[in-house]
Design a protein around this motif. Structure first.
Motif, PDB file in Angstrom:
ATOM      1  N   ALA A 105       0.831  -1.210   0.000  1.00  0.00           N
ATOM      2  CA  ALA A 105       0.000   0.000   0.000  1.00  0.00           C
ATOM      3  C   ALA A 105       0.869   1.266   0.000  1.00  0.00           C
ATOM      4  O   ALA A 105       0.574   2.246  -0.709  1.00  0.00           O
ATOM      5  N   SER A 106       1.954   1.262   0.770  1.00  0.00           N
ATOM      6  CA  SER A 106       2.838   2.424   0.825  1.00  0.00           C
ATOM      7  C   SER A 106       3.524   2.647  -0.519  1.00  0.00           C
ATOM      8  O   SER A 106       3.657   3.801  -0.980  1.00  0.00           O
ATOM      9  N   MET A 107       3.951   1.559  -1.178  1.00  0.00           N
ATOM     10  CA  MET A 107       4.613   1.710  -2.470  1.00  0.00           C
ATOM     11  C   MET A 107       3.640   2.197  -3.542  1.00  0.00           C
ATOM     12  O   MET A 107       4.007   2.968  -4.431  1.00  0.00           O
ATOM     13  N   LEU A 108       2.385   1.751  -3.445  1.00  0.00           N
ATOM     14  CA  LEU A 108       1.370   2.249  -4.375  1.00  0.00           C
ATOM     15  C   LEU A 108       1.164   3.764  -4.179  1.00  0.00           C
ATOM     16  O   LEU A 108       0.998   4.507  -5.149  1.00  0.00           O
ATOM     17  N   ALA A 109       1.155   4.182  -2.910  1.00  0.00           N
ATOM     18  CA  ALA A 109       0.983   5.608  -2.630  1.00  0.00           C
ATOM     19  C   ALA A 109       2.142   6.425  -3.181  1.00  0.00           C
ATOM     20  O   ALA A 109       1.972   7.587  -3.586  1.00  0.00           O
ATOM     21  N   LEU A 110       3.329   5.821  -3.232  1.00  0.00           N
ATOM     22  CA  LEU A 110       4.497   6.496  -3.794  1.00  0.00           C
ATOM     23  C   LEU A 110       4.537   6.424  -5.318  1.00  0.00           C
ATOM     24  O   LEU A 110       5.378   7.054  -5.951  1.00  0.00           O
ATOM     25  N   GLY A 111       3.642   5.619  -5.910  1.00  0.00           N
ATOM     26  CA  GLY A 111       3.619   5.464  -7.352  1.00  0.00           C
ATOM     27  C   GLY A 111       4.561   4.396  -7.875  1.00  0.00           C
ATOM     28  O   GLY A 111       4.760   4.282  -9.088  1.00  0.00           O
ATOM     29  N   ASP A 112       5.130   3.575  -6.981  1.00  0.00           N
ATOM     30  CA  ASP A 112       6.057   2.512  -7.380  1.00  0.00           C
ATOM     31  C   ASP A 112       5.259   1.209  -7.503  1.00  0.00           C
ATOM     32  O   ASP A 112       5.195   0.401  -6.569  1.00  0.00           O
ATOM     33  N   LYS A 113       4.648   0.995  -8.664  1.00  0.00           N
ATOM     34  CA  LYS A 113       3.790  -0.174  -8.853  1.00  0.00           C
ATOM     35  C   LYS A 113       4.608  -1.464  -8.889  1.00  0.00           C
ATOM     36  O   LYS A 113       4.131  -2.522  -8.442  1.00  0.00           O
ATOM     37  N   THR A 114       5.812  -1.412  -9.401  1.00  0.00           N
ATOM     38  CA  THR A 114       6.647  -2.618  -9.486  1.00  0.00           C
ATOM     39  C   THR A 114       6.946  -3.164  -8.096  1.00  0.00           C
ATOM     40  O   THR A 114       6.793  -4.372  -7.837  1.00  0.00           O
ATOM     41  N   SER A 115       7.362  -2.296  -7.181  1.00  0.00           N
ATOM     42  CA  SER A 115       7.661  -2.741  -5.816  1.00  0.00           C
ATOM     43  C   SER A 115       6.399  -3.204  -5.105  1.00  0.00           C
ATOM     44  O   SER A 115       6.429  -4.162  -4.313  1.00  0.00           O
ATOM     45  N   ALA A 116       5.263  -2.551  -5.405  1.00  0.00           N
ATOM     46  CA  ALA A 116       4.004  -2.962  -4.788  1.00  0.00           C
ATOM     47  C   ALA A 116       3.638  -4.370  -5.234  1.00  0.00           C
ATOM     48  O   ALA A 116       3.207  -5.206  -4.430  1.00  0.00           O
ATOM     49  N   CYS A 117       3.809  -4.689  -6.518  1.00  0.00           N
ATOM     50  CA  CYS A 117       3.504  -6.027  -7.024  1.00  0.00           C
ATOM     51  C   CYS A 117       4.453  -7.075  -6.432  1.00  0.00           C
ATOM     52  O   CYS A 117       4.042  -8.207  -6.137  1.00  0.00           O
ATOM     53  N   GLN A 118       5.723  -6.722  -6.258  1.00  0.00           N
ATOM     54  CA  GLN A 118       6.669  -7.667  -5.669  1.00  0.00           C
ATOM     55  C   GLN A 118       6.275  -8.027  -4.238  1.00  0.00           C
ATOM     56  O   GLN A 118       6.370  -9.198  -3.826  1.00  0.00           O
ATOM     57  N   ALA A 119       5.825  -7.038  -3.467  1.00  0.00           N
ATOM     58  CA  ALA A 119       5.375  -7.310  -2.100  1.00  0.00           C
ATOM     59  C   ALA A 119       4.147  -8.219  -2.101  1.00  0.00           C
ATOM     60  O   ALA A 119       4.024  -9.128  -1.268  1.00  0.00           O
ATOM     61  N   LEU A 120       3.232  -8.007  -3.048  1.00  0.00           N
ATOM     62  CA  LEU A 120       2.031  -8.842  -3.120  1.00  0.00           C
ATOM     63  C   LEU A 120       2.372 -10.273  -3.547  1.00  0.00           C
ATOM     64  O   LEU A 120       1.768 -11.244  -3.052  1.00  0.00           O
ATOM     65  N   GLN A 121       3.314 -10.429  -4.457  1.00  0.00           N
ATOM     66  CA  GLN A 121       3.737 -11.770  -4.866  1.00  0.00           C
ATOM     67  C   GLN A 121       4.377 -12.529  -3.705  1.00  0.00           C
ATOM     68  O   GLN A 121       4.154 -13.728  -3.513  1.00  0.00           O
ATOM     69  N   LYS A 122       5.170 -11.804  -2.917  1.00  0.00           N
ATOM     70  CA  LYS A 122       5.789 -12.418  -1.738  1.00  0.00           C
ATOM     71  C   LYS A 122       4.711 -12.854  -0.751  1.00  0.00           C
ATOM     72  O   LYS A 122       4.794 -13.940  -0.145  1.00  0.00           O
ATOM     73  N   LEU A 123       3.699 -12.024  -0.606  1.00  0.00           N
ATOM     74  CA  LEU A 123       2.598 -12.355   0.313  1.00  0.00           C
ATOM     75  C   LEU A 123       1.871 -13.620  -0.168  1.00  0.00           C
ATOM     76  O   LEU A 123       1.565 -14.519   0.629  1.00  0.00           O
ATOM     77  N   ASP A 124       1.567 -13.699  -1.469  1.00  0.00           N
ATOM     78  CA  ASP A 124       0.863 -14.880  -1.997  1.00  0.00           C
ATOM     79  C   ASP A 124       1.683 -16.151  -1.829  1.00  0.00           C
ATOM     80  O   ASP A 124       1.141 -17.221  -1.489  1.00  0.00           O
ATOM     81  N   SER A 125       2.983 -16.064  -2.096  1.00  0.00           N
ATOM     82  CA  SER A 125       3.817 -17.262  -2.041  1.00  0.00           C
ATOM     83  C   SER A 125       4.052 -17.748  -0.617  1.00  0.00           C
ATOM     84  O   SER A 125       4.111 -18.960  -0.359  1.00  0.00           O
TER      85      SER A 125
END
Length: 282
Positions: A239-259
């Motif tokens: 959520a913090s990375m999305l607020a900063l506009g860094d979508k790539t880092s936000a997706c990496q955090a979500l992938q880590k969460l899913d795995s």
């Protein structure tokens, strides 16, 4: 004849200067000893000029003495003009000194008037302020006993966490951050440190300090990677990375969460789906 005309010209000029000087002296109204002496000199000079004028008028009728009159009169007129110039300068200096003294007197009067006004104001308001402070001193002994008691009471990490979480719900993010930082220092158990770290991350996000909140969330994850707070911490990073506009880092955090947490709570999974849509994760 020509010399006599020149003499008359200088005499008339000196008379004009004397008249102007006399007028300016009258306007200045000098009453000092120097002023009186100066006026006497001007009067004497006026008399001398009148005598010279009389001689000049009688010069053409005297046949043998006419050639010598212009030379003597010219020297005398020259001296008179020089004395007029000197007296005029002295008069100007005296008027300047009088103006300066007048300005000093006006300044002193204004200063004295202000001081008197200040003293009157202080006398009027000072008398009313004194008595009102006396009752306050009589009530003072009753209040100090409670203050030391509150100061002596120990503050625990748990109490700081409770008040910090209440401040977070009330959107008082600055107080929540302060309590979380203090609780993080006082906490002695891993769970206490984890909850303090998570509260710190939430309070930073509430203040829109997203870069700091992303780091604080990731620190919370690292403190206990297998705890129930870990997936929420990774969600906070996203959520913090999305607020900063860094979508790539936000997706990496979500992938880590899913795995790492395939069986996360429904609330976390719903949030993951929402954030993936915002970040355009593939």
């Amino acid at each position: 004849m020509r010399g006599a005309r020149v003499s008359r010209f200088f005499i008339l000029s000196s008379v004009s200067l004397l008249s102007v000087l006399g007028a300016s002296g009258a306007q200045a109204q000098v009453t000092s000893r120097e002023g009186i002496a100066l006026q006497n000199q001007i009067q004497q000079l006026s008399d001398q000029i009148q005598q010279v004028q009389s001689r000049a008028q009688s010069a053409p009728t005297s046949g043998g003495s006419a050639p010598s009159a212009p030379s003597g009169n010219g020297d005398l007129v020259s001296q008179l003009l020089q004395r007029v110039s000197t007296l005029e300068n002295e008069n100007r200096e005296m008027r300047g000194e009088l103006d300066q003294l007048s300005n000093q007197v006006q300044t002193q009067n204004a200063t004295l008037t202000k001081q008197i006004g200040d003293m009157q104001f202080a006398a009027q308001n000072g008398g009313g302020g004194g008595p009102s402070s006396a009752p306050a001193s009589s009530d003072a002994p009753s209040t100090p006993p409670t203050a030391p008691a509150a100061a002596d009471k120990p503050v625990t990490a748990l109490e700081l966490l409770k008040t910090g979480q209440a401040a977070l719900k009330g959107r008082d993010y600055a107080t929540a951050q302060s309590n979380a930082s203090q609780a993080l220092k006082l906490a002695k158990t891993p769970n206490g440190k984890l909850e303090s770290q998570f509260l710190l991350a939430q309070s930073l996000a509430g203040q829109k300090q997203y870069r700091d909140s992303a780091l604080a969330y990731y620190d919370a994850y690292n403190r206990a990677p297998k705890s129930p707070r870990a997936p929420e911490a990774l969600l906070g990073v996203s959520a913090s990375m999305l607020a900063l506009g860094d979508k790539t880092s936000a997706c990496q955090a979500l992938q880590k969460l899913d795995s790492e947490f395939p069986s996360a709570t429904p609330r976390v999974k719903a949030a993951v789906t929402t954030f993936k849509g915002r970040a355009s994760c593939h």
